[in-house]
Design a protein around this motif. Structure first.
Motif, PDB file in Angstrom:
ATOM      1  N   GLY A 161       0.792  -1.224   0.000  1.00  7.63           N
ATOM      2  CA  GLY A 161       0.000   0.000   0.000  1.00  7.63           C
ATOM      3  C   GLY A 161       0.819   1.267   0.000  1.00  7.63           C
ATOM      4  O   GLY A 161       0.452   2.260  -0.630  1.00  7.63           O
ATOM      5  N   GLN A 162       1.949   1.250   0.710  1.00  8.19           N
ATOM      6  CA  GLN A 162       2.779   2.447   0.795  1.00  8.19           C
ATOM      7  C   GLN A 162       3.325   2.851  -0.575  1.00  8.19           C
ATOM      8  O   GLN A 162       3.640   4.023  -0.791  1.00  8.19           O
ATOM      9  CB  GLN A 162       3.943   2.205   1.769  1.00  8.19           C
ATOM     10  CG  GLN A 162       3.523   1.931   3.202  1.00  8.19           C
ATOM     11  CD  GLN A 162       3.030   3.177   3.925  1.00  8.19           C
ATOM     12  OE1 GLN A 162       3.043   4.281   3.387  1.00  8.19           O
ATOM     13  NE2 GLN A 162       2.595   3.010   5.154  1.00  8.19           N
ATOM     14  N   GLY A 222     -13.592   1.740  -2.924  1.00  2.00           N
ATOM     15  CA  GLY A 222     -12.746   0.562  -2.822  1.00  2.00           C
ATOM     16  C   GLY A 222     -13.584  -0.688  -2.661  1.00  2.00           C
ATOM     17  O   GLY A 222     -14.343  -0.816  -1.699  1.00  2.00           O
ATOM     18  N   GLY A 223     -13.449  -1.632  -3.587  1.00  2.00           N
ATOM     19  CA  GLY A 223     -14.158  -2.904  -3.499  1.00  2.00           C
ATOM     20  C   GLY A 223     -13.188  -4.055  -3.314  1.00  2.00           C
ATOM     21  O   GLY A 223     -12.060  -4.008  -3.798  1.00  2.00           O
ATOM     22  N   GLY A 224     -13.614  -5.103  -2.609  1.00  2.00           N
ATOM     23  CA  GLY A 224     -12.782  -6.278  -2.413  1.00  2.00           C
ATOM     24  C   GLY A 224     -11.426  -5.953  -1.821  1.00  2.00           C
ATOM     25  O   GLY A 224     -10.410  -6.506  -2.243  1.00  2.00           O
ATOM     26  N   VAL A 225     -11.391  -5.072  -0.835  1.00  2.00           N
ATOM     27  CA  VAL A 225     -10.144  -4.457  -0.368  1.00  2.00           C
ATOM     28  C   VAL A 225      -9.318  -5.427   0.491  1.00  2.00           C
ATOM     29  O   VAL A 225      -9.811  -5.927   1.506  1.00  2.00           O
ATOM     30  CB  VAL A 225     -10.439  -3.187   0.448  1.00  2.00           C
ATOM     31  CG1 VAL A 225      -9.152  -2.584   0.997  1.00  2.00           C
ATOM     32  CG2 VAL A 225     -11.178  -2.166  -0.417  1.00  2.00           C
ATOM     33  N   PRO A 226      -8.040  -5.681   0.124  1.00  2.00           N
ATOM     34  CA  PRO A 226      -7.130  -6.425   0.989  1.00  2.00           C
ATOM     35  C   PRO A 226      -6.501  -5.471   2.007  1.00  2.00           C
ATOM     36  O   PRO A 226      -5.420  -4.932   1.796  1.00  2.00           O
ATOM     37  CB  PRO A 226      -6.090  -6.983   0.013  1.00  2.00           C
ATOM     38  CG  PRO A 226      -6.066  -6.004  -1.125  1.00  2.00           C
ATOM     39  CD  PRO A 226      -7.443  -5.391  -1.194  1.00  2.00           C
ATOM     40  N   ASN A 315       1.759  -1.776   6.112  1.00  2.00           N
ATOM     41  CA  ASN A 315       0.867  -1.759   4.961  1.00  2.00           C
ATOM     42  C   ASN A 315      -0.535  -2.252   5.313  1.00  2.00           C
ATOM     43  O   ASN A 315      -1.232  -2.828   4.480  1.00  2.00           O
ATOM     44  CB  ASN A 315       1.477  -2.595   3.838  1.00  2.00           C
ATOM     45  CG  ASN A 315       2.712  -1.947   3.253  1.00  2.00           C
ATOM     46  OD1 ASN A 315       2.621  -1.072   2.393  1.00  2.00           O
ATOM     47  ND2 ASN A 315       3.885  -2.339   3.739  1.00  2.00           N
ATOM     48  N   LYS A 316      -0.937  -2.007   6.559  1.00  2.00           N
ATOM     49  CA  LYS A 316      -2.283  -2.329   7.006  1.00  2.00           C
ATOM     50  C   LYS A 316      -3.140  -1.077   6.979  1.00  2.00           C
ATOM     51  O   LYS A 316      -2.813  -0.064   7.598  1.00  2.00           O
ATOM     52  CB  LYS A 316      -2.253  -2.917   8.417  1.00  2.00           C
ATOM     53  CG  LYS A 316      -3.624  -3.344   8.929  1.00  2.00           C
ATOM     54  CD  LYS A 316      -3.531  -3.970  10.317  1.00  2.00           C
ATOM     55  CE  LYS A 316      -4.903  -4.371  10.821  1.00  2.00           C
ATOM     56  NZ  LYS A 316      -4.836  -4.985  12.180  1.00  2.00           N
ATOM     57  N   LEU A 317      -4.234  -1.134   6.266  1.00  2.00           N
ATOM     58  CA  LEU A 317      -5.146  -0.001   6.155  1.00  2.00           C
ATOM     59  C   LEU A 317      -5.918   0.230   7.451  1.00  2.00           C
ATOM     60  O   LEU A 317      -6.085  -0.677   8.259  1.00  2.00           O
ATOM     61  CB  LEU A 317      -6.139  -0.232   5.014  1.00  2.00           C
ATOM     62  CG  LEU A 317      -5.640   0.021   3.598  1.00  2.00           C
ATOM     63  CD1 LEU A 317      -6.590  -0.591   2.577  1.00  2.00           C
ATOM     64  CD2 LEU A 317      -5.482   1.517   3.340  1.00  2.00           C
ATOM     65  N   GLY A 318      -6.416   1.454   7.613  1.00  2.00           N
ATOM     66  CA  GLY A 318      -7.292   1.788   8.719  1.00  2.00           C
ATOM     67  C   GLY A 318      -6.650   2.579   9.829  1.00  2.00           C
ATOM     68  O   GLY A 318      -7.332   2.987  10.771  1.00  2.00           O
ATOM     69  N   THR A 319      -5.343   2.817   9.737  1.00  2.00           N
ATOM     70  CA  THR A 319      -4.661   3.594  10.772  1.00  2.00           C
ATOM     71  C   THR A 319      -5.066   5.062  10.714  1.00  2.00           C
ATOM     72  O   THR A 319      -5.211   5.723  11.740  1.00  2.00           O
ATOM     73  CB  THR A 319      -3.134   3.469  10.612  1.00  2.00           C
ATOM     74  OG1 THR A 319      -2.771   2.099  10.735  1.00  2.00           O
ATOM     75  CG2 THR A 319      -2.405   4.288  11.675  1.00  2.00           C
ATOM     76  N   ASN A 320      -5.246   5.564   9.493  1.00  2.00           N
ATOM     77  CA  ASN A 320      -5.604   6.970   9.291  1.00  2.00           C
ATOM     78  C   ASN A 320      -6.978   7.076   8.648  1.00  2.00           C
ATOM     79  O   ASN A 320      -7.355   6.228   7.835  1.00  2.00           O
ATOM     80  CB  ASN A 320      -4.570   7.653   8.394  1.00  2.00           C
ATOM     81  CG  ASN A 320      -3.187   7.625   9.008  1.00  2.00           C
ATOM     82  OD1 ASN A 320      -2.977   8.098  10.117  1.00  2.00           O
ATOM     83  ND2 ASN A 320      -2.223   7.049   8.280  1.00  2.00           N
ATOM     84  N   PRO A 321      -7.733   8.121   8.985  1.00  2.00           N
ATOM     85  CA  PRO A 321      -9.031   8.300   8.335  1.00  2.00           C
ATOM     86  C   PRO A 321      -8.886   8.782   6.904  1.00  2.00           C
ATOM     87  O   PRO A 321      -7.834   9.284   6.501  1.00  2.00           O
ATOM     88  CB  PRO A 321      -9.698   9.373   9.201  1.00  2.00           C
ATOM     89  CG  PRO A 321      -8.546  10.182   9.720  1.00  2.00           C
ATOM     90  CD  PRO A 321      -7.427   9.196   9.947  1.00  2.00           C
ATOM     91  N   ILE A 322      -9.923   8.599   6.134  1.00  2.00           N
ATOM     92  CA  ILE A 322     -10.041   9.216   4.815  1.00  2.00           C
ATOM     93  C   ILE A 322     -10.999  10.393   4.982  1.00  2.00           C
ATOM     94  O   ILE A 322     -12.088  10.235   5.542  1.00  2.00           O
ATOM     95  CB  ILE A 322     -10.548   8.210   3.766  1.00  2.00           C
ATOM     96  CG1 ILE A 322      -9.517   7.087   3.588  1.00  2.00           C
ATOM     97  CG2 ILE A 322     -10.832   8.907   2.441  1.00  2.00           C
ATOM     98  CD1 ILE A 322      -9.959   5.980   2.651  1.00  2.00           C
ATOM     99  N   ASN A 323     -10.599  11.554   4.501  1.00  2.00           N
ATOM    100  CA  ASN A 323     -11.322  12.788   4.830  1.00  2.00           C
ATOM    101  C   ASN A 323     -12.465  13.121   3.873  1.00  2.00           C
ATOM    102  O   ASN A 323     -13.084  14.174   4.017  1.00  2.00           O
ATOM    103  CB  ASN A 323     -10.347  13.964   4.875  1.00  2.00           C
ATOM    104  CG  ASN A 323      -9.343  13.835   6.005  1.00  2.00           C
ATOM    105  OD1 ASN A 323      -9.575  13.118   6.972  1.00  2.00           O
ATOM    106  ND2 ASN A 323      -8.211  14.510   5.881  1.00  2.00           N
TER     107      ASN A 323
END
Length: 393
Positions: A161-162, A222-226, A315-323
């Motif tokens: 992700g990075q 985002g669909g089917g998100v890993p 590379n784990k999503l969810g640490t930061n919000p999407i604004n």
């Protein structure tokens, strides 16, 4: 044949039928495959600056669009400058100066150079062509990243992700800075993707405030998100998705040389990696490597070692919000990208106050590549029109 089997058969037949032909070029980019080889050293500039460009053949929409292949500056997972390729398209009937821009992040294409999304678009084998057509028909410019590492000697950073988020963001910047395209620097922007592309879109959404605050971002799909690579990878060993598991290890190793994947491989594992990088696209990942097991290719598993777990955690999503408003959708019978970790991402975003719309469909991963298009299209149209989102948190 059931609907999902028909859809899967169409995807795989498209990919299997393709022979990659050399792309036609326009100055200043070279006509041959050297277009994809980053110059050494990179020319000076900022993320999103164009290094070179040439005309794209644009596959089945060639007659109705203006399209360019681009190489642009971006930033890798270690924060260092790199070069990434991609494609910019806009319908000829559209005024580019007023067009919104969609960053369409591709799903899994495979580690081999022939699999690069820009090459698949050129020859009419882009399996997300329906989504691309929807965006072009709606009057949007579309910027599609190849992600990092597609070149004759490929080093693709799959599911990292990075790297993927930066590549997605900088594809939009490159589209805006390509003089031939004529797009506006203040255009409304949306990120969209499914599977690997869904991860890239969410990463771009998380990174955008700090990395590209100048973008007029209004929505993310985002669909089917890993979202959690550990939870996605472990259930794939010995199952139909083993090729995706092995490709994930290859991608992480390409992004982080300190992981030293080769030191965990036996001779069969080294041969497998070489074969994948030389020849494997989506079809081969799903068919050729179905049911194989990691233990047969390694002397010791890297998956749960501290160094690998640390990089995976980065590379784990969810640490930061999407604004901006987010649409997240997932198949409840997803056999390739674990459903529960997608729910966990949804919960993490909701807890951080993200304006999120969560949708599910009772189908499998590949079928939702297509069945999710209507919701994605409607969500993006609403964001560009300025309509308020409906959140489900």
């Amino acid at each position: 044949m059931r609907n999902r089997e028909r859809v899967a058969a169409v995807i795989l037949a498209m990919i299997a039928s393709v022979t990659i032909a050399p792309a036609m070029a326009a100055d200043p980019g070279p006509a041959d495959d050297s277009f994809y080889v980053p110059p050494t050293p990179l020319p000076p500039g900022a993320p999103g600056d164009i290094i070179r460009w040439r005309l794209s053949q644009a596959g089945p929409v060639k007659s109705t669009v203006n399209a360019w292949q681009v190489m642009y500056r971006s930033t890798n997972a270690l924060g260092q400058p790199n070069a990434v390729t991609g494609t910019v398209l806009i319908a000829k009937r559209v005024n580019p100066s007023t067009a919104p821009i969609v960053g369409l992040a591709p799903g899994t294409h495979g580690p081999a150079f022939r699999c690069a999304p820009s090459r698949m678009i050129d020859v009419g084998a882009f399996y997300e062509q329906p989504a691309l057509n929807d965006m072009l028909n709606a009057g949007y410019a579309v910027a599609i990243t190849d992600y990092e590492g597609y070149m004759p000697n490929p080093r693709t950073t799959y599911v990292v992700g990075q790297s993927m988020g930066h590549a997605m963001i900088d594809a939009i910047r490159a589209a805006q800075r390509l003089p031939e395209a004529g797009l506006s620097a203040s255009a409304k922007v949306a990120f969209r993707g499914y599977s690997q592309g869904g991860g890239a879109a969410m990463w771009a959404g998380e990174q955008q405030p700090g990395y590209a605050p100048e973008l007029n971002l209004v929505g993310v799909v985002g669909g089917g998100v890993p979202a959690d690579l550990t939870q996605v990878a472990l259930p794939l060993d010995g199952k139909p998705g083993f090729g995706l598991l092995m490709y994930s290890l290859i991608g992480l190793d390409a992004a982080y040389p300190d992981l030293r994947l080769d030191s965990y491989l036996n001779d069969a594992g080294r041969a497998l990696v070489t074969q994948m990088q030389n020849d494997a696209c989506t079809l081969e990942l799903l068919v050729r490597y179905k049911g194989k097991r990691l233990i047969d290719y390694t002397t010791g598993s890297p998956v749960l070692t501290p160094s690998w777990l640390a990089r995976v955690a980065e590379n784990k999503l969810g640490t930061n919000p999407i604004n901006v408003p987010v649409l997240q959708y997932h198949a409840t019978n997803d056999e390739l990208v674990d459903y529960s970790q997608a729910q966990a991402l949804r919960n993490a975003y909701c807890a951080k106050g993200v304006k999120l719309t969560w949708k599910t469909q009772a189908t499998d991963h590949i079928t939702l590549v297509y069945y999710g298009n209507e919701d994605a299209k409607a969500f993006i149209a609403d964001r560009f029109a300025g309509r308020p989102p409906i959140t489900t948190c």
